[in-house]
Write a protein that holds these residues in place. Structure first.
Motif, PDB file in Angstrom:
ATOM      1  N   SER A  21      35.993 -21.795  19.259  1.00  0.00           N
ATOM      2  CA  SER A  21      36.436 -21.350  17.940  1.00  0.00           C
ATOM      3  C   SER A  21      36.891 -19.901  17.975  1.00  0.00           C
ATOM      4  N   LEU A  22      36.105 -19.046  18.633  1.00  0.00           N
ATOM      5  CA  LEU A  22      36.473 -17.630  18.728  1.00  0.00           C
ATOM      6  C   LEU A  22      37.788 -17.459  19.479  1.00  0.00           C
ATOM      7  N   LEU A  50      39.012 -13.020  10.396  1.00  0.00           N
ATOM      8  CA  LEU A  50      38.959 -14.477  10.484  1.00  0.00           C
ATOM      9  C   LEU A  50      37.519 -14.979  10.563  1.00  0.00           C
ATOM     10  N   ILE A  51      36.684 -14.291  11.327  1.00  0.00           N
ATOM     11  CA  ILE A  51      35.274 -14.688  11.400  1.00  0.00           C
ATOM     12  C   ILE A  51      34.641 -14.609  10.016  1.00  0.00           C
ATOM     13  N   ALA A  52      34.929 -13.533   9.288  1.00  0.00           N
ATOM     14  CA  ALA A  52      34.376 -13.390   7.937  1.00  0.00           C
ATOM     15  C   ALA A  52      34.877 -14.497   7.018  1.00  0.00           C
ATOM     16  N   LEU A  53      36.159 -14.822   7.114  1.00  0.00           N
ATOM     17  CA  LEU A  53      36.724 -15.888   6.282  1.00  0.00           C
ATOM     18  C   LEU A  53      36.087 -17.231   6.617  1.00  0.00           C
ATOM     19  N   MET A  54      35.969 -17.539   7.902  1.00  0.00           N
ATOM     20  CA  MET A  54      35.417 -18.829   8.300  1.00  0.00           C
ATOM     21  C   MET A  54      33.932 -18.932   7.965  1.00  0.00           C
ATOM     22  N   VAL A  60      30.115 -20.907   9.220  1.00  0.00           N
ATOM     23  CA  VAL A  60      29.857 -20.545  10.616  1.00  0.00           C
ATOM     24  C   VAL A  60      29.233 -19.152  10.665  1.00  0.00           C
ATOM     25  N   SER A  61      28.729 -18.784  11.819  1.00  0.00           N
ATOM     26  CA  SER A  61      28.100 -17.480  11.985  1.00  0.00           C
ATOM     27  C   SER A  61      29.087 -16.361  11.665  1.00  0.00           C
ATOM     28  N   ALA A  62      28.630 -15.377  10.898  1.00  0.00           N
ATOM     29  CA  ALA A  62      29.458 -14.221  10.554  1.00  0.00           C
ATOM     30  C   ALA A  62      29.313 -13.091  11.563  1.00  0.00           C
ATOM     31  N   ASP A  63      28.494 -13.294  12.597  1.00  0.00           N
ATOM     32  CA  ASP A  63      28.218 -12.250  13.580  1.00  0.00           C
ATOM     33  C   ASP A  63      29.217 -12.348  14.736  1.00  0.00           C
ATOM     34  N   PRO A  64      30.101 -11.352  14.914  1.00  0.00           N
ATOM     35  CA  PRO A  64      31.061 -11.397  16.027  1.00  0.00           C
ATOM     36  C   PRO A  64      30.389 -11.416  17.395  1.00  0.00           C
ATOM     37  N   GLN A  65      29.133 -10.975  17.453  1.00  0.00           N
ATOM     38  CA  GLN A  65      28.413 -10.962  18.730  1.00  0.00           C
ATOM     39  C   GLN A  65      27.826 -12.329  19.074  1.00  0.00           C
ATOM     40  N   ASP A  66      27.882 -13.261  18.137  1.00  0.00           N
ATOM     41  CA  ASP A  66      27.397 -14.620  18.374  1.00  0.00           C
ATOM     42  C   ASP A  66      28.524 -15.391  19.061  1.00  0.00           C
ATOM     43  N   THR A  67      28.427 -15.598  20.345  1.00  0.00           N
ATOM     44  CA  THR A  67      29.556 -16.120  21.119  1.00  0.00           C
ATOM     45  C   THR A  67      29.286 -17.428  21.851  1.00  0.00           C
ATOM     46  N   VAL A  72      28.188 -24.172  13.099  1.00  0.00           N
ATOM     47  CA  VAL A  72      27.453 -24.814  12.006  1.00  0.00           C
ATOM     48  C   VAL A  72      28.325 -24.766  10.761  1.00  0.00           C
ATOM     49  N   ILE A  73      28.532 -25.926  10.141  1.00  0.00           N
ATOM     50  CA  ILE A  73      29.262 -26.015   8.873  1.00  0.00           C
ATOM     51  C   ILE A  73      28.254 -26.296   7.774  1.00  0.00           C
ATOM     52  N   ASP A  74      28.304 -25.515   6.719  1.00  0.00           N
ATOM     53  CA  ASP A  74      27.381 -25.661   5.592  1.00  0.00           C
ATOM     54  C   ASP A  74      27.758 -26.911   4.799  1.00  0.00           C
ATOM     55  N   PRO A  75      26.888 -27.926   4.733  1.00  0.00           N
ATOM     56  CA  PRO A  75      27.244 -29.165   4.024  1.00  0.00           C
ATOM     57  C   PRO A  75      27.505 -28.957   2.541  1.00  0.00           C
ATOM     58  N   GLU A  76      26.911 -27.923   1.955  1.00  0.00           N
ATOM     59  CA  GLU A  76      27.171 -27.660   0.533  1.00  0.00           C
ATOM     60  C   GLU A  76      28.605 -27.178   0.322  1.00  0.00           C
TER      61      GLU A  76
END
Length: 265
Positions: A21-22, A50-54, A60-67, A72-76
């Motif tokens: 994804s990244l 883009l990370i913030a938007l996604m 999905v994780s908002a942390d750019p260091q999470d690689t 994870v997609i929020d079902p809500e």
């Protein structure tokens, strides 16, 4: 429905890997046409934006260091978008407006869209099939391929040219906006009607939205183009979910949106 989405992997932990994804976010930021899939963004979309938007649109994780790991997609968020998707179906059904449906994932999502096409047709909408049988050249990782635009159960897709073989593949996987551009150009050449709503995924949504048609559809967490289109108003509704699951897993979603749109037959 939320529990179902997580149980079958359409939301919650999904198949898309964070690393992949990244990589696609970086390609989008570099304006790579393979990832833009028909969208011409107005804003500046770097990897962090883009990370913030996604994270906002998908969960999905908002942390750019999470690689690493899986997205994870929020079902809500998926449910909220499915409700908005159903609202647009209800509006076009009430008007009896013409619609165009198409998918770049025919082996996964054809049944989802075909059920919607049937319901809209029963409600009085014309399900358009422009440019049926015409060929389009699409660049793939295997080089340039000539594919044929076809409609199966009212849903546009591309497949290998020539007569359909019994037991053959339903159609080819593509992100390209060229099929919907071909279809819309053919509709214009024929003098209409033109779709009031385009329903689909990948290039079908982005390509139609960029041309000014209202478009709604589905997108995975590694497909930022549709969500950028939604953020900029080019695309009306995008439903975040895993788009590579088993075909039968999407059928309850068809029933859900048709019930919400009061289109159940």
């Amino acid at each position: 429905m939320s529990a179902y989405l997580v149980r079958v992997g359409l939301a919650g932990v999904v198949g898309s890997g964070r690393e992949g994804s990244l990589r696609r976010y970086r390609l989008f930021a570099a304006r790579d046409p393979r990832v833009l899939i028909g969208i011409d963004p107005e804003g500046v979309w770097g990897e962090r934006e883009l990370i913030a938007l996604m994270a906002e649109k998908c969960g999905v994780s908002a942390d750019p260091q999470d690689t690493s790991g899986h997205d994870v997609i929020d079902p809500e968020l998926t449910l909220r978008a499915l409700d908005a998707f159903a609202e647009r179906l209800a509006v076009v059904a009430q008007r009896g407006g013409p619609v165009l449906l198409g998918t770049g994932h025919p082996q996964r999502l054809l049944g989802f869209y075909a059920g919607i096409a049937d319901a809209l047709s029963a409600a009085g909408c014309v399900v358009l099939t422009p440019a049926q049988g015409r060929c389009v050249d699409i660049t793939t990782r295997f080089g340039l391929r000539t594919l044929q635009l076809a409609y199966l159960r009212g849903v546009g897709l591309v497949r290998e040219p020539g007569p359909e073989r019994p037991g053959g593949a339903t159609g080819a996987h593509t992100h390209s906006p060229l099929p919907v551009r071909l279809a819309l150009a053919a509709a214009v050449e024929a003098g209409g009607p033109l779709p009031e709503l385009v329903i689909g995924d990948h290039g079908w949504v982005c390509g139609a939205g960029q041309l000014g048609f209202e478009a709604i559809g589905l997108a995975d967490s590694d497909d930022p183009a549709l969500f950028v289109g939604e953020a900029e108003g080019t695309v009306s509704v995008v439903v975040p979910l895993d788009d590579g699951a088993r075909a039968e897993y999407y059928l309850p979603l068809t029933r859900y949106v048709l019930n919400r749109a009061c289109l159940s037959q």
